[in-house]
Scaffold this motif. Structure first.
Motif, PDB file in Angstrom:
ATOM      1  N   MET A 176       0.887  -1.047  -0.254  1.00 44.82           N
ATOM      2  CA  MET A 176       0.018   0.111   0.127  1.00 44.82           C
ATOM      3  C   MET A 176       0.806   1.305  -0.111  1.00 44.82           C
ATOM      4  O   MET A 176       1.433   1.670   1.082  1.00 44.82           O
ATOM      5  CB  MET A 176      -1.114   0.067   1.199  1.00 44.82           C
ATOM      6  CG  MET A 176      -1.921  -1.294   1.255  1.00 44.82           C
ATOM      7  SD  MET A 176      -2.823  -1.424   2.848  1.00 44.82           S
ATOM      8  CE  MET A 176      -1.495  -2.244   3.599  1.00 44.82           C
ATOM      9  N   ALA A 177       0.825   2.011  -1.037  1.00 43.85           N
ATOM     10  CA  ALA A 177       1.853   3.257  -1.287  1.00 43.85           C
ATOM     11  C   ALA A 177       1.217   4.301  -0.544  1.00 43.85           C
ATOM     12  O   ALA A 177      -0.067   4.308   0.105  1.00 43.85           O
ATOM     13  CB  ALA A 177       1.815   3.587  -2.683  1.00 43.85           C
ATOM     14  N   GLY A 178       2.104   5.180  -0.362  1.00 42.34           N
ATOM     15  CA  GLY A 178       1.732   6.478   0.486  1.00 42.34           C
ATOM     16  C   GLY A 178       1.862   6.336   1.969  1.00 42.34           C
ATOM     17  O   GLY A 178       1.405   7.181   2.825  1.00 42.34           O
ATOM     18  N   ALA A 221       6.993   0.841  -3.381  1.00 45.79           N
ATOM     19  CA  ALA A 221       8.083   1.802  -3.848  1.00 45.79           C
ATOM     20  C   ALA A 221       7.183   2.622  -4.672  1.00 45.79           C
ATOM     21  O   ALA A 221       7.827   3.705  -4.741  1.00 45.79           O
ATOM     22  CB  ALA A 221       9.006   1.111  -5.005  1.00 45.79           C
ATOM     23  N   GLY A 222       5.935   2.823  -4.825  1.00 48.74           N
ATOM     24  CA  GLY A 222       5.228   3.800  -5.637  1.00 48.74           C
ATOM     25  C   GLY A 222       5.490   5.153  -4.702  1.00 48.74           C
ATOM     26  O   GLY A 222       5.135   5.173  -3.567  1.00 48.74           O
ATOM     27  N   GLY A 247       1.933   1.871   8.660  1.00 44.57           N
ATOM     28  CA  GLY A 247       2.331   3.378   8.600  1.00 44.57           C
ATOM     29  C   GLY A 247       0.887   4.324   8.264  1.00 44.57           C
ATOM     30  O   GLY A 247       1.108   5.462   8.149  1.00 44.57           O
ATOM     31  N   ALA A 248      -0.149   3.586   8.249  1.00 47.56           N
ATOM     32  CA  ALA A 248      -1.479   4.608   7.994  1.00 47.56           C
ATOM     33  C   ALA A 248      -1.732   5.541   9.046  1.00 47.56           C
ATOM     34  O   ALA A 248      -1.425   5.464  10.246  1.00 47.56           O
ATOM     35  CB  ALA A 248      -2.707   3.692   7.735  1.00 47.56           C
ATOM     36  N   HIS A 249      -2.230   6.866   8.917  1.00 52.25           N
ATOM     37  CA  HIS A 249      -2.504   7.658   9.763  1.00 52.25           C
ATOM     38  C   HIS A 249      -3.622   7.316  10.797  1.00 52.25           C
ATOM     39  O   HIS A 249      -4.430   6.580  10.451  1.00 52.25           O
ATOM     40  CB  HIS A 249      -3.096   9.123   9.028  1.00 52.25           C
ATOM     41  CG  HIS A 249      -3.102  10.188   9.836  1.00 52.25           C
ATOM     42  ND1 HIS A 249      -4.181  10.417  10.787  1.00 52.25           N
ATOM     43  CD2 HIS A 249      -2.455  11.294   9.880  1.00 52.25           C
ATOM     44  CE1 HIS A 249      -3.792  11.739  11.317  1.00 52.25           C
ATOM     45  NE2 HIS A 249      -2.948  12.206  10.788  1.00 52.25           N
ATOM     46  N   ALA A 250      -3.449   7.631  11.905  1.00 48.16           N
ATOM     47  CA  ALA A 250      -4.214   7.132  12.998  1.00 48.16           C
ATOM     48  C   ALA A 250      -5.752   7.328  12.760  1.00 48.16           C
ATOM     49  O   ALA A 250      -6.816   6.635  12.832  1.00 48.16           O
ATOM     50  CB  ALA A 250      -4.087   7.655  14.446  1.00 48.16           C
ATOM     51  N   VAL A 251      -6.075   8.634  11.985  1.00 50.26           N
ATOM     52  CA  VAL A 251      -7.466   9.090  11.596  1.00 50.26           C
ATOM     53  C   VAL A 251      -8.067   7.824  10.416  1.00 50.26           C
ATOM     54  O   VAL A 251      -9.164   7.623  10.546  1.00 50.26           O
ATOM     55  CB  VAL A 251      -7.533  10.430  11.011  1.00 50.26           C
ATOM     56  CG1 VAL A 251      -8.866  10.783  10.263  1.00 50.26           C
ATOM     57  CG2 VAL A 251      -7.278  11.398  11.943  1.00 50.26           C
ATOM     58  N   LEU A 263      -1.380  17.118  -8.240  1.00 50.98           N
ATOM     59  CA  LEU A 263      -2.141  18.264  -7.957  1.00 50.98           C
ATOM     60  C   LEU A 263      -2.583  18.014  -6.685  1.00 50.98           C
ATOM     61  O   LEU A 263      -2.753  19.258  -5.815  1.00 50.98           O
ATOM     62  CB  LEU A 263      -3.519  18.438  -9.084  1.00 50.98           C
ATOM     63  CG  LEU A 263      -4.278  19.501  -9.026  1.00 50.98           C
ATOM     64  CD1 LEU A 263      -3.386  21.003  -9.461  1.00 50.98           C
ATOM     65  CD2 LEU A 263      -5.363  19.274  -9.914  1.00 50.98           C
ATOM     66  N   THR A 264      -3.220  16.970  -6.054  1.00 42.58           N
ATOM     67  CA  THR A 264      -3.999  16.925  -4.919  1.00 42.58           C
ATOM     68  C   THR A 264      -2.818  16.654  -3.683  1.00 42.58           C
ATOM     69  O   THR A 264      -3.611  16.707  -2.728  1.00 42.58           O
ATOM     70  CB  THR A 264      -5.162  16.118  -4.895  1.00 42.58           C
ATOM     71  OG1 THR A 264      -4.668  14.868  -5.049  1.00 42.58           O
ATOM     72  CG2 THR A 264      -6.019  16.348  -6.168  1.00 42.58           C
ATOM     73  N   SER A 265      -1.822  16.143  -4.023  1.00 40.99           N
ATOM     74  CA  SER A 265      -0.953  15.711  -2.988  1.00 40.99           C
ATOM     75  C   SER A 265      -0.986  16.610  -1.924  1.00 40.99           C
ATOM     76  O   SER A 265      -0.921  16.255  -0.629  1.00 40.99           O
ATOM     77  CB  SER A 265       0.368  15.601  -3.527  1.00 40.99           C
ATOM     78  OG  SER A 265       1.405  14.937  -2.596  1.00 40.99           O
TER      79      SER A 265
END
Length: 376
Positions: free
Chosen positions: A18-20, A42-43, A262-266, A315-317
């Motif tokens: 899962m990228a990001g 690696a994305g 590593g996902a955000h807690a939210v 654009l949205t990053s």
């Protein structure tokens, strides 16, 4: 997964890349240590960033693991339509992105952030990453958003690296087989995050194939071992897929909720938050179809987002990063599969063990039922 991949790991459980920032080394290490196949994504990373994560993972485990690459994206010739599939003549992709940027101006003001540069690159550093992985071979490499050439597959084979490629249709699976890949990742429409279609076709936005139907179609179309992906959250589902002919199951959302993710807690909390009742495929955040929890950003901008990846992603990053920093789930890309409400907050290694026990129990029940039927 053919004997090559099944010999590599003891359990038919693959942690989706899962990228990001989700598939961090500690997550992949925990899964691999428990007997599954952990994966790094690696994305969106540089080649050196990928290499540093591989080094970190190797310091945590000596067990096999994989690294996922995004295929370079072709230029968008001609016109582009939004996710509504409008038949009216649409402006070229560049103009459509400019229009979308104007629509996002209010978001930029709200989050006090500048919109990103849509022309920040289309190849995700593909060639540089290939060079790193060929110089420093890893056990498994997988590819998303297309199929590498047979020459690339062969170069990895010479290094002892198994190559897997995602497919979302039987036709794509046949292309994967022609490439010489060792296995195909069969991705159903239930999957969270980006659909790994080889060619982005807006007319397919509402025409995805469910995992069980897709597995059956691919099984008849190719002889490759299959790894099933899409909405899988329980060992009983894995057991059913194994019976249907797959060699392993790839789970993303199930591991997203773990402590090592590593996902955000939210993001983790949103998976089981009653406020988010469903998922939807959208182009709102990246310009490519991806499944996420339906929030305000998706509802307001999804119908107008152009088919332009990775321009819309770039654009949205800054908006997504600003929303995450503010802890605002309504502006984040909350990628999730259709089984998100079944997420369990367990350590990743424990989740692998629980899934393995559920697989064994389901298989024992299947065997018992078969014996009972034969005795009638």
């Amino acid at each position: 997964m053919s004997s090559a991949l099944t010999d590599l790991v003891p359990l038919p459980i693959v942690q989706a890349p899962m990228a990001g920032g989700v598939s961090v080394p500690r997550l992949a290490a925990a899964v691999s240590e428990a007997g599954g196949l952990g994966f790094l994504a690696a994305g969106y990373k540089t080649a050196d960033g990928m290499y540093q994560e591989i080094k970190a993972l190797r310091a945590l485990t000596s067990r096999p693991f994989g690294v996922n690459l995004f295929m370079p994206q072709p230029e968008y010739p001609g016109a582009s339509t939004g996710s509504t599939g409008a038949a009216d003549a649409a402006p070229p992709a560049a103009a459509a992105v400019e229009v979308y940027a104007e629509q996002l101006a209010g978001e930029a003001t709200w989050y006090d952030a500048e919109l990103g540069d849509p022309d920040s690159g289309r190849d995700d550093g593909y060639e540089a990453k290939l060079a790193v992985l060929l110089d420093n071979p890893v056990p498994v490499v997988s590819f998303h958003f297309g199929c590498p050439t047979p020459e690339v597959i062969e170069s990895f084979a010479r290094k002892g690296t198994l190559a897997l490629v995602t497919a979302t249709s039987a036709e794509e699976a046949q292309a994967v087989e022609r490439s010489g890949a060792h296995a195909v990742i069969v991705q159903g429409v239930e999957a969270g995050g980006h659909q790994g279609t080889h060619r982005d076709d807006p007319e397919r936005d509402r025409a995805g194939i469910g995992l069980l139907s897709l597995v059956a179609q691919v099984r008849e179309a190719v002889a490759l071992p299959m790894v099933a992906a899409g909405g899988i959250m329980r060992g009983s589902q894995i057991a059913a897929l194994l019976t249907a002919g797959v060699s392993a199951a790839q789970l993303g959302t199930a591991f997203l909720a773990t402590a090592e993710s590593g996902a955000h807690a939210v993001h983790k909390q949103a998976l089981t938050d009653p406020l988010f009742v469903r998922t939807e495929l959208t182009r709102a955040f990246s310009g490519r179809p991806a499944r996420g929890l339906v929030n305000r950003f998706l509802r307001e901008h999804g119908p107008y987002a152009p088919a332009a990846y990775p321009e819309v992603h770039h654009l949205t990053s800054p908006l997504r990063k600003a929303a995450a920093k503010a802890g605002d789930a309504q502006g984040m890309a909350l990628w999730a599969g259709q089984g998100h409400r079944m997420a369990r907050e367990l350590p990743a290694g424990e989740l692998v063990q629980v899934l393995a026990a559920e697989i064994a129990a389901a298989q024992a029940a299947q065997a018992s039922a078969q014996v009972g039927n034969e005795g009638r």
